[in-house]
Design an enzyme around this catalytic site. Structure first.
Site, PDB file in Angstrom:
ATOM      1  N   PRO A 161       0.698  -1.171  -0.355  1.00  0.00           N
ATOM      2  CA  PRO A 161       0.286  -0.225   0.146  1.00  0.00           C
ATOM      3  C   PRO A 161       0.694   1.310  -0.764  1.00  0.00           C
ATOM      4  O   PRO A 161       1.309   1.727   0.678  1.00  0.00           O
ATOM      5  CB  PRO A 161      -0.377  -0.338   1.389  1.00  0.00           C
ATOM      6  CG  PRO A 161      -0.732  -1.017   1.991  1.00  0.00           C
ATOM      7  CD  PRO A 161       0.942  -2.181   1.373  1.00  0.00           C
ATOM      8  N   GLU A 162       0.353   2.169  -1.132  1.00  0.00           N
ATOM      9  CA  GLU A 162       1.535   3.278  -1.442  1.00  0.00           C
ATOM     10  C   GLU A 162       0.354   4.763  -1.032  1.00  0.00           C
ATOM     11  O   GLU A 162      -1.000   3.951  -0.686  1.00  0.00           O
ATOM     12  CB  GLU A 162       2.230   3.073  -2.614  1.00  0.00           C
ATOM     13  CG  GLU A 162       3.401   2.404  -2.686  1.00  0.00           C
ATOM     14  CD  GLU A 162       3.859   2.693  -3.821  1.00  0.00           C
ATOM     15  OE1 GLU A 162       4.372   3.079  -4.790  1.00  0.00           O
ATOM     16  OE2 GLU A 162       5.155   1.650  -4.549  1.00  0.00           O
TER      17      GLU A 162
END
Length: 299
Positions: free
Chosen positions: A19-20
């Site tokens: 998850p960015e």
DNA sequence: ACGAGATCCTGTCAGC
DNA sequence: TGCTGACAGGATCTCG
């Protein structure tokens, strides 16, 4: 506005993602309607490392109401209002870092923990909010409001790349990257210089901007930094629009996979041909990260 | 001061 | 087939 159409063929799993910024943003948006305004009836900690700080405040969460949910960089922050008359007296903050494999999902009230469930919030009425994390790198910090600003990592975070016009972001790059001997990719990954960009979006942005990932950050011209700022924003916005990139572990808080992985130009495509020029995409290691780039398009 | 590399962790996959 | 080792990666720590 016309939607950008990917010229690249669809990638099939498996691949690997974390998850960015766009993924955390998507999780916040999908989680918000499920938890906003709901009361926490119980908290269960299932892994000793998941609550990184503020464990002493955990009892105050019982009976507290989730009043806010937002994103800053790759962090997801819940605001929680303790029960009237409780010892807290003021709102509490829960800052989560999902690292590579963290995820949220609201299960039915009778759901049992899964193999990698680390934290459970029972919600009054019906539902259990799970925080799952295979690799256990993710964590949450439970804090009183003033503590968040004093948290060194929070205080050191660079600007949000989507909160300003590209010219402003480019000007920031110019200042932040000057006199830095690190590569331009290492600079994009440094959360103190710009917040929320991880390995995927660094590679994709540099490809779209036509910049070699190993170029020294200080050597990239102002003109190229403006191109890079526009590429970073366009790619992050497009990914948010497509609910992020799904790679094996990542799901939003409704269990949906994103679609941006189908638009990857370079990430995970080592050895494939560049869709723009046909050259073989090359892989190397930069800043300790797997890096893929087009040796012809990125100069 | 700055930058490079090791570290944490588990699951997956290539190679023997 | 089953084992072993390499690899994935964000932020932090140590070392040069």
């Amino acid at each position: 506005m016309e939607r950008w159409k990917s010229p690249f063929p669809t990638l099939d799993p498996p691949f690997a993602a974390m998850p960015e910024l766009p993924e955390v943003e998507t999780i916040v948006r999908t989680l918000a309607p499920q938890v906003q305004g709901r009361r926490i009836s119980a908290v269960t900690v299932l892994h000793p490392k998941v609550v990184q700080s503020g464990e002493a405040l955990l009892p105050l969460l019982r009976g507290a109401t989730i009043t806010g949910i937002r994103r800053r960089a790759k962090l997801l922050v819940l605001t929680v209002r303790p029960e009237a008359g409780s010892a807290a007296g003021q709102d509490l903050l829960l800052a989560f870092h999902l690292k590579m494999t963290g995820s949220f999902f609201v299960h039915p009230a009778d759901a049992l923990p899964l193999k990698h469930t680390r934290l459970i919030f029972d919600l009054e009425g019906d539902g259990r909010l799970f925080f799952d994390d295979t690799r256990t790198f993710g964590y949450c910090r439970l804090m009183q409001p003033g503590e968040l600003e004093r948290w060194p990592f929070w205080a050191s975070l660079g600007p949000e790349p989507l909160d300003c016009p590209p010219e402003t972001l480019a000007a920031h790059f110019t200042g932040a990257f000057a006199k830095r001997r690190i590569s331009i990719k290492a600079a994009l990954l440094d959360q103190r210089l710009v917040a929320g960009i991880g390995n995927i979006y660094a590679d994709e942005s540099l490809f779209r901007a036509g910049i070699r990932p190993d170029a020294p950050a200080s050597s990239v011209t102002q003109g190229k930094l403006l191109v890079l700022a526009k590429a970073v924003q366009a790619i992050l916005r497009q990914s948010i629009e497509e609910c992020g990139s799904s790679i094996r572990d990542y799901r939003d808080a409704l269990g949906n996979a994103g679609a941006f992985q189908n638009a990857f130009a370079v990430y995970g495509r080592k050895g494939e041909t560049c869709a723009v020029c046909g050259a073989a995409l090359q892989a190397c290691r930069i800043a300790g990260r797997g890096t893929v780039y087009c040796p012809r398009c990125q100069q």
